[in-house]
Design an enzyme around this catalytic site. Structure first.
Site, PDB file in Angstrom:
ATOM      1  N   HIS A   1      30.961  37.437   8.364  1.00 45.11           N
ATOM      2  CA  HIS A   1      31.038  35.986   8.641  1.00 45.11           C
ATOM      3  C   HIS A   1      30.109  35.214   7.705  1.00 45.11           C
ATOM      4  O   HIS A   1      30.469  34.163   7.193  1.00 45.11           O
ATOM      5  CB  HIS A   1      30.580  35.677  10.076  1.00 45.11           C
TER       6      HIS A   1
ATOM      7  N   LYS B   1      37.777  34.991  27.619  1.00 45.07           N
ATOM      8  CA  LYS B   1      37.737  36.245  26.869  1.00 45.07           C
ATOM      9  C   LYS B   1      36.504  37.078  27.211  1.00 45.07           C
ATOM     10  O   LYS B   1      36.346  38.194  26.716  1.00 45.07           O
ATOM     11  CB  LYS B   1      37.724  35.921  25.362  1.00 45.07           C
TER      12      LYS B   1
ATOM     13  N   ARG C   1      40.672  40.026   6.096  1.00 49.57           N
ATOM     14  CA  ARG C   1      40.313  41.411   5.803  1.00 49.57           C
ATOM     15  C   ARG C   1      41.579  42.216   5.569  1.00 49.57           C
ATOM     16  O   ARG C   1      42.479  42.208   6.404  1.00 49.57           O
ATOM     17  CB  ARG C   1      39.567  42.034   6.995  1.00 49.57           C
TER      18      ARG C   1
ATOM     19  N   SER D   1      33.293  41.897  14.682  1.00 54.83           N
ATOM     20  CA  SER D   1      32.362  41.740  15.799  1.00 54.83           C
ATOM     21  C   SER D   1      32.675  42.758  16.891  1.00 54.83           C
ATOM     22  O   SER D   1      31.781  43.288  17.533  1.00 54.83           O
ATOM     23  CB  SER D   1      32.462  40.324  16.376  1.00 54.83           C
TER      24      SER D   1
HETATM   25  P1  ADP Z   1      35.968  38.944  14.570  1.00 56.08           P
HETATM   26  O1  ADP Z   1      37.396  39.012  14.087  1.00 56.08           O
HETATM   27  O2  ADP Z   1      35.028  39.809  13.778  1.00 56.08           O
HETATM   28  O3  ADP Z   1      35.798  39.067  16.056  1.00 56.08           O
HETATM   29  P2  ADP Z   1      35.922  36.064  14.635  1.00 56.08           P
HETATM   30  O4  ADP Z   1      36.995  35.959  15.616  1.00 56.08           O
HETATM   31  O5  ADP Z   1      34.638  35.380  14.968  1.00 56.08           O
HETATM   32  O6  ADP Z   1      35.452  37.519  14.245  1.00 56.08           O
HETATM   33  O7  ADP Z   1      36.464  35.624  13.211  1.00 56.08           O
HETATM   34  C1  ADP Z   1      36.289  34.375  12.645  1.00 56.08           C
HETATM   35  C2  ADP Z   1      36.848  34.381  11.253  1.00 56.08           C
HETATM   36  O8  ADP Z   1      36.051  35.232  10.435  1.00 56.08           O
HETATM   37  C3  ADP Z   1      38.264  34.908  11.096  1.00 56.08           C
HETATM   38  O9  ADP Z   1      38.901  34.164  10.065  1.00 56.08           O
HETATM   39  C4  ADP Z   1      38.065  36.335  10.660  1.00 56.08           C
HETATM   40  O10 ADP Z   1      39.174  36.801   9.923  1.00 56.08           O
HETATM   41  C5  ADP Z   1      36.855  36.172   9.772  1.00 56.08           C
HETATM   42  N1  ADP Z   1      36.108  37.415   9.633  1.00 56.08           N
HETATM   43  C6  ADP Z   1      35.637  38.198  10.596  1.00 56.08           C
HETATM   44  N2  ADP Z   1      34.984  39.273  10.077  1.00 56.08           N
HETATM   45  C7  ADP Z   1      35.070  39.147   8.726  1.00 56.08           C
HETATM   46  C8  ADP Z   1      34.619  39.944   7.617  1.00 56.08           C
HETATM   47  N3  ADP Z   1      34.003  41.102   7.810  1.00 56.08           N
HETATM   48  N4  ADP Z   1      34.867  39.480   6.362  1.00 56.08           N
HETATM   49  C9  ADP Z   1      35.527  38.324   6.192  1.00 56.08           C
HETATM   50  N5  ADP Z   1      36.003  37.547   7.177  1.00 56.08           N
HETATM   51  C10 ADP Z   1      35.775  37.945   8.433  1.00 56.08           C
END
Ligand code: ADP
Length: 170
Positions: free
Chosen positions: A21, A45, A100, A138
């Site tokens: 992130h 959630k 990703r 996450s």
């Molecule tokens: P996660 O999918 O890890 O639970 P979130 O729902 O908080 O995280 O994701 C928020 C945004 O960050 C989404 O667009 C997700 O694709 C992106 N994201 C999450 N992890 C990564 C990563 N390791 N590298 C790049 N983008 C990421």
């Protein structure tokens, strides 16, 4: 006439914020004048961390990792509405998402198309995850931490401290 500000929204659950992130936040801040990191409240959630702690962790990470002149252009705002409603409320016409490998593609493709239908003024842009962050999510961080595994390659020492406390590990 003053140039219109380019405002982008980067939405997520950040439960907790990871190095992946932070990489997207740092890169996105270079593309817009003001970056609004939107934290989905997602009470349904059942997040691991309460909203206030997710906000505090994000602010702390931004202030430690992002250069000060960029960090002050980044704000964090919780939201529990549709993403397009949130974007309109903060005056953003850009939504930034991280992508990703192939795993995110189908969901993200669907979401961005739906959002474009709901509000044609909103454009979604995707930043490819950096090589070394491809496998960070996450969800996996939560699962590894719960069993007291080593998450040091994926989150900062500050977030590791929150995770240890949350799971009662020393
Ligand atoms: P996660 O999918 O890890 O639970 P979130 O729902 O908080 O995280 O994701 C928020 C945004 O960050 C989404 O667009 C997700 O694709 C992106 N994201 C999450 N992890 C990564 C990563 N390791 N590298 C790049 N983008 C990421």
């Amino acid at each position: 006439m003053a140039k219109a500000q380019r405002i982008g929204v980067y939405p997520g659950s950040f439960d907790p914020v990871t190095n992946g992130h932070m990489d997207i936040i740092t890169r996105a801040a270079g593309l817009v004048d003001r970056l609004v990191v939107g934290i989905g409240i997602n009470e349904g959630k059942g997040p691991l961390f309460p909203l206030a702690e997710r906000v505090a962790m994000l602010r702390d990470e931004i202030d430690h990792i992002v250069a000060p002149d960029a960090a002050k252009r980044i704000v964090i705002e919780p939201f529990d509405t549709l993403l397009v409603q949130f974007a309109a409320r903060v005056g953003a016409n850009l939504v930034i998402r991280g992508l990703r490998a192939v795993s995110d593609f189908e969901y993200e493709f669907q979401m961005s198309s739906l959002n474009a239908h709901l509000d044609p003024n909103i454009e979604t842009i995707f930043l490819m995850a950096s090589d070394r962050h491809q496998f960070i999510s996450s969800r996996f961080i939560r699962e590894i931490s719960k069993l007291d595994g080593d998450v040091s390659p994926f989150v900062s020492p500050r977030i590791q401290t929150h995770l240890k406390k949350r799971f009662g590990h020393s």
